[in-house]
Design a protein around this motif. Structure first.
Motif, short mmCIF file in Angstrom:
data_model
loop_
_atom_site.label_atom_id
_atom_site.label_comp_id
_atom_site.label_asym_id
_atom_site.label_seq_id
_atom_site.Cartn_x
_atom_site.Cartn_y
_atom_site.Cartn_z
N GLN A 1 31.55 48.35 47.57
CA GLN A 1 32.81 48.60 48.28
C GLN A 1 33.98 48.65 47.30
N HIS B 1 38.15 48.50 47.06
CA HIS B 1 39.35 48.05 47.77
C HIS B 1 40.53 47.98 46.79
N GLN C 1 36.09 38.70 47.59
CA GLN C 1 35.49 39.71 46.72
C GLN C 1 34.64 39.08 45.61
N CYS D 1 34.72 41.40 53.32
CA CYS D 1 35.63 42.50 52.98
C CYS D 1 35.69 43.62 54.01
N CYS E 1 31.58 43.71 46.58
CA CYS E 1 32.97 44.09 46.85
C CYS E 1 33.81 43.95 45.59
N GLU F 1 37.87 44.25 44.38
CA GLU F 1 39.29 44.40 44.71
C GLU F 1 40.04 44.80 43.43
N TYR G 1 34.59 53.34 50.56
CA TYR G 1 35.98 52.89 50.64
C TYR G 1 36.20 52.16 51.97
N HIS G 2 37.06 51.15 51.93
CA HIS G 2 37.38 50.39 53.15
C HIS G 2 37.95 51.31 54.23
N CYS H 1 43.20 51.40 52.45
CA CYS H 1 42.49 50.84 51.30
C CYS H 1 41.28 51.70 50.89
N PRO H 2 41.12 52.06 49.63
CA PRO H 2 41.80 51.56 48.42
C PRO H 2 43.06 52.31 48.03
#
Length: 325
Positions: A32, A34, A71, A93, A103, A105, A147-148, A168-169
């Motif tokens: 993922q 973010h 994360q 997340c 995840c 970030e 992607y979130h 996000c992102p």
């Protein structure tokens, strides 16, 4: 490499060497992406990496009620990377999508008009993504590097940006936050870093199992008195490469064994319809909990009357819309 507050700060080069050395029992299928939005570039002063990470952890624990920072990794504007949640734990997340995921970030607000991503940060985001995909044999495509923004905040269903979502992102993240932006502006850079190859496919003899104990020791040989190498957690899905005298081997290359007594075999399957409803019982009369999209992978814990339970809890999907490996 520096360690403080239980976190470790690494350069990209250190991270590339570090990640290949990590022993991780649970099966990882997706990665993922973010952005933090806040804190952003204005809050980073070049030396407060640990303060920002600790602040995020405190927010996640105190405000969100999570057990730890959400994360697994955080990237910073100067191109450094910090560890977060244990790799043996699923992230906190993306609702409904955290199982079998890692995840990341990225510090910054990468919406249009927000922070301008530094060259060092850009290189690290691509490089760490490539390193994680290589380590966990994650195919570099938009089904597995996600992607979130592509998931509904209320249901967790994949909508590719429709409905109630976060940006996000970021709407300016490597050209944008849509699936097409990822496929045109981000994923090709990751593939280029990998030389076009992630890893050899898993052998067809690999089986899967779910951990039934609260914690399960991973040992260096199929024996209770062998050295402990790791600990896997309840609910983790394990890859099983071999079986010997009541023990399962978790790695094709290393001696990593767990007692088969505490592992229940499960089946790996892929969704073969555009939308597959998840219900709280084995039948259409039960309430809809979420929806899965085509190519999503699940693990079947139980079959009953044409329905499959895909979690330790009561989450059921129709057998007709699954293709088994």
């Amino acid at each position: 490499m520096q360690t403080r507050h239980g976190f470790t700060l690494l350069t990209l080069q250190e991270f590339e060497q570090w990640i290949v050395q990590q022993r991780v029992g649970r099966t990882v299928l997706t990665l993922q992406q973010h952005h933090t939005w806040s804190p952003g570039y204005r809050q980073f002063n070049g030396s407060n990496h640990f303060d920002l990470q600790l602040g995020m952890k405190r927010h996640h624990v105190t405000n969100n009620g999570w057990a730890d920072i959400g994360q697994h990794f955080t990237s910073f504007p100067d191109g450094t990377i910090m560890t977060g949640r244990s790799l043996e734990q699923v992230p906190a997340c993306i609702k409904g999508q955290n199982a079998h995921a890692i995840c990341i970030e990225h510090i910054g607000n990468f919406d249009t008009g927000g922070d301008t991503m530094s060259a060092a940060h850009r290189a690290t985001i691509v490089g760490m993504t490539a390193s994680i995909c290589r380590r966990f044999a994650i195919p570099v495509n938009s089904d597995r590097v996600v992607y979130h923004h592509w998931f509904d905040l209320d249901t967790g269903a994949r909508t590719n940006g429709a409905g109630t979502t976060k940006t996000c992102p970021g709407t300016a993240f490597f050209g944008g936050n849509k699936v097409g932006h990822a496929e045109q502006g981000f994923l090709p850079l990751v593939r280029q870093t990998l030389g076009g190859v992630v890893s050899a496919p898993l052998p067809t003899t690999v089986r899967y199992g779910v951990v039934k104990a609260d914690t399960l020791n991973v040992r260096s040989a199929p024996a209770a008195n062998a050295a402990r190498r790791n600990v896997v957690l309840a609910g983790a899905i394990l890859r099983i490469h071999d079986e010997r005298d009541g023990w399962f081997r978790l790695s094709a290359a290393n001696d990593e064994w767990v007692s088969a007594r505490y592992v229940q075999l499960v089946e790996r399957a892929t969704v073969n319809s555009d939308v597959l409803n998840v219900r709280n019982g084995p039948g259409t009369q039960f309430d809809k909990l979420a929806a899965l999209s085509r190519a999503q992978e699940v693990f079947v814990h139980e079959r009953r009357d044409g329905w499959c339970r895909i979690g330790q809890e009561s989450r059921w999907v129709s057998l007709s819309y699954l293709t088994f490996a």
